[in-house]
Motif scaffolding. Structure first.
Motif, mmCIF file in Angstrom:
data_model
loop_
_atom_site.group_PDB
_atom_site.id
_atom_site.type_symbol
_atom_site.label_atom_id
_atom_site.label_comp_id
_atom_site.label_asym_id
_atom_site.label_seq_id
_atom_site.Cartn_x
_atom_site.Cartn_y
_atom_site.Cartn_z
ATOM 1 N N TYR A 1 0.852 -1.184 0.000
ATOM 2 C CA TYR A 1 0.000 0.000 0.000
ATOM 3 C C TYR A 1 0.885 1.230 0.000
ATOM 4 C CZ TYR A 1 -3.127 3.674 1.567
ATOM 5 O OH TYR A 1 -3.840 4.832 1.664
ATOM 6 N N ARG A 2 0.579 2.166 -0.869
ATOM 7 C CA ARG A 2 1.293 3.438 -0.941
ATOM 8 C C ARG A 2 0.288 4.545 -1.218
ATOM 9 N NH1 ARG A 2 6.159 5.203 -4.401
ATOM 10 N NH2 ARG A 2 4.481 5.520 -5.849
ATOM 11 N N GLN A 3 0.374 5.602 -0.434
ATOM 12 C CA GLN A 3 -0.473 6.774 -0.653
ATOM 13 C C GLN A 3 0.440 7.984 -0.691
ATOM 14 O OE1 GLN A 3 -3.911 7.068 -0.980
ATOM 15 N NE2 GLN A 3 -3.552 9.225 -1.360
ATOM 16 N N ILE A 4 0.316 8.791 -1.741
ATOM 17 C CA ILE A 4 1.136 10.000 -1.856
ATOM 18 C C ILE A 4 0.232 11.220 -1.849
ATOM 19 C CG2 ILE A 4 2.715 11.326 -3.317
ATOM 20 C CD1 ILE A 4 3.870 8.673 -4.280
ATOM 21 N N VAL A 5 0.589 12.195 -1.013
ATOM 22 C CA VAL A 5 -0.102 13.472 -0.914
ATOM 23 C C VAL A 5 0.929 14.549 -1.214
ATOM 24 C CG1 VAL A 5 -1.316 15.033 0.664
ATOM 25 C CG2 VAL A 5 -1.654 12.567 0.852
ATOM 26 N N ARG A 6 0.520 15.569 -1.944
ATOM 27 C CA ARG A 6 1.451 16.655 -2.280
ATOM 28 C C ARG A 6 1.023 17.952 -1.608
ATOM 29 N NH1 ARG A 6 0.756 13.386 -6.620
ATOM 30 N NH2 ARG A 6 2.662 12.388 -7.336
ATOM 31 N N LYS A 7 2.027 18.710 -1.162
ATOM 32 C CA LYS A 7 1.789 19.996 -0.497
ATOM 33 C C LYS A 7 2.756 21.042 -1.048
ATOM 34 C CE LYS A 7 -1.111 18.789 2.880
ATOM 35 N NZ LYS A 7 -2.398 19.407 3.089
#
Length: 136
Positions: A4-10
């Motif tokens: 499982y991989r979740q990427i969020v960008r800021k």
């Protein structure tokens, strides 16, 4: 367990900077905790989760105004009442590692704040667990 991989960008904006013109560490930790909580909520199928533990925080590089950061979450383990995540933050443009957290533990709780068994052992890709009928 499936990967499982979740990427969020800021984006690092002017209001996120400290007195030295770099990203304020507390703001980054706020982002990390909030986005980790969203991952935990989606994985456990309940909005009733609390942050229980964060491992040693290792700031390895600074982020500056205008930098685009990627917060990458992976699932380390499922416990009876908990889920443990890891987070790596990097500069999306340079690839420089900004922060790592090896363990962020969330616990599912009841209305009184006591831990409850969540029954999850495998990751899900979306938020469908939030729409499942409650078994409690």
């Amino acid at each position: 367990m499936h990967e499982y991989r979740q990427i969020v960008r800021k984006w690092v904006k002017p209001e996120d900077l400290n007195q030295h013109g770099a990203l304020f560490g507390g703001r980054l930790l706020q982002w990390v905790d909030e986005e980790a909580a969203i991952v935990a909520v989606a994985q456990l199928g309940t909005i009733d989760v609390v942050t229980r533990h964060m491992s040693a925080i290792d700031f390895s590089a600074r982020a500056d105004r205008g930098d685009l950061l990627e917060l990458e979450y992976t699932i380390v383990a499922y416990g009876r009442t908990s889920i443990t995540l890891a987070c790596r933050v990097e500069n999306a443009v340079t690839g420089a590692e900004i922060l790592t957290l090896e363990r962020i533990v969330f616990v599912a709780v009841d209305s009184a704040g006591a831990p409850i068994v969540h029954g999850r052992t495998q990751p899900t890709a979306g938020t469908e667990r939030l729409r499942e009928p409650t078994q409690r």
